[in-house]
Design a protein around this motif. Structure first.
Motif, PDB file in Angstrom:
ATOM      1  N   HIS A  18      39.480  40.783  74.294  1.00 28.43           N
ATOM      2  CA  HIS A  18      40.547  39.916  74.805  1.00 28.43           C
ATOM      3  C   HIS A  18      41.058  40.444  76.143  1.00 28.43           C
ATOM      4  CE1 HIS A  18      40.611  38.166  70.804  1.00 28.43           C
ATOM      5  NE2 HIS A  18      40.890  39.338  70.283  1.00 28.43           N
ATOM      6  N   ASP A  23      45.554  36.072  76.513  1.00 30.52           N
ATOM      7  CA  ASP A  23      44.259  35.534  76.112  1.00 30.52           C
ATOM      8  C   ASP A  23      44.234  35.254  74.603  1.00 30.52           C
ATOM      9  OD1 ASP A  23      41.553  34.849  76.423  1.00 30.52           O
ATOM     10  OD2 ASP A  23      40.890  36.908  76.025  1.00 30.52           O
ATOM     11  N   LYS A  27      43.759  31.578  72.975  1.00 32.35           N
ATOM     12  CA  LYS A  27      42.715  31.270  71.979  1.00 32.35           C
ATOM     13  C   LYS A  27      43.330  30.688  70.714  1.00 32.35           C
ATOM     14  CE  LYS A  27      39.525  34.855  73.610  1.00 32.35           C
ATOM     15  NZ  LYS A  27      39.359  36.325  73.616  1.00 32.35           N
ATOM     16  N   ALA A 221      43.589  33.051  65.890  1.00 34.05           N
ATOM     17  CA  ALA A 221      42.925  31.742  65.897  1.00 34.05           C
ATOM     18  C   ALA A 221      42.173  31.485  64.597  1.00 34.05           C
ATOM     19  CB  ALA A 221      41.950  31.654  67.080  1.00 34.05           C
TER      20      ALA A 221
END
Ligand SMILES: [Zn+2]
Ligand SMILES: [Zn+2]
Length: 255
Positions: A18, A23, A27, A221
């Motif tokens: 990441h 980030d 995601k 995620a």
């Protein structure tokens, strides 16, 4: 939208996987995971974790000393100070783990009792980690009056009787990617039987990546895979599971 009710954002791989926490959040957002709770495990690591998550309105924190970290630096007034921060919505993780560290059981019990007392005083819910310690966990919660602050049994792997006893104390049950593992047959049956209004979903990132990501490092995620699996088990629409677990999260932590 989905909520990851339990992740350790300060423990993800920011070297290879990441490009910073932004980030990870992007995601998650791309997967429709819109709120995260980053869970503390030691006092020493807490200030850095809080600093990481503070710029993001959709990330909350908890503060506590994990039962497998009870030999780390501890002071009750320091826990109290950190736990009083407005972004801290829960106390933990705390609890008992006799599976990996039976030799620290006495210190684990003391720390757990201290966390319960603080949670009741601050009226913030508890995040409980328990492994091979069902009776002592329930005893400490009951004796400490934890029904007043409530909380969650995170990464649930116990039996239905334990879940029911915890729910009687007003606790929620949080299911991780373990439910997707082929050998977790008893847990699948428990999840089928649990009432949806007591259910939360989590990744416990960076640990326990669900199928089909098993073996990779976990990230928020992937809570969608946990949700999809539970929806299938309970034979309900994924949208309904998302909506109800998100509502449960807000009722418990953002009250
Ligand atoms: Zn845990
Ligand atoms: Zn955890």
């Amino acid at each position: 939208m989905f909520v990851d009710s339990h992740c350790h954002l300060d423990k993800l791989d920011y070297q290879e996987l990441h490009n910073g926490i932004e980030d990870v959040v992007a995601k998650a957002k791309a997967a429709n995971v819109t709120e995260l709770l980053s869970v503390g495990v030691t006092l020493d690591s807490f200030p850095n974790m809080l600093e990481m998550i503070e710029p993001f309105d959709n990330i909350y924190a908890s503060c506590g000393v994990h039962p497998l970290d009870v030999e780390s630096d501890f002071a009750l007034d320091r826990l109290h100070e950190y736990a009083s921060h407005p972004r801290v919505v829960a106390i933990g993780e705390t609890g008992l783990d006799y599976h990996y560290q039976p030799e620290t059981a006495d210190l684990q019990k003391l720390r757990f009792e201290q966390h319960v007392e603080l949670a009741v005083n601050l009226n913030k819910p508890l995040i409980i980690h328990t492994r091979n310690a069902r009776q002592d966990t329930l005893d400490i919660l009951r004796n400490g009056g934890a029904d007043k602050c409530g909380g969650v049994i995170h990464c649930f792997t116990e039996d239905l009787a334990f879940a029911q006893a915890a729910m009687e104390l007003g606790f929620y049950i949080s299911i991780s990617g373990i439910v997707t593992f082929r050998q977790a047959t008893e847990l699948k049956d428990v999840v089928k039987a649990l009432p949806i209004d007591r259910l939360l979903i989590e990744t416990d990132s960076p640990y326990l990546a669900p199928v089909p990501h098993r073996g990779k490092q976990n990230q928020p995620a992937y809570v969608v895979e946990v949700a999809a699996y539970i929806a299938q088990l309970k034979e309900i629409a994924l949208g309904e599971l998302a909506e109800k677990t998100t509502r449960n999260f807000r009722e418990l932590f953002l009250r």
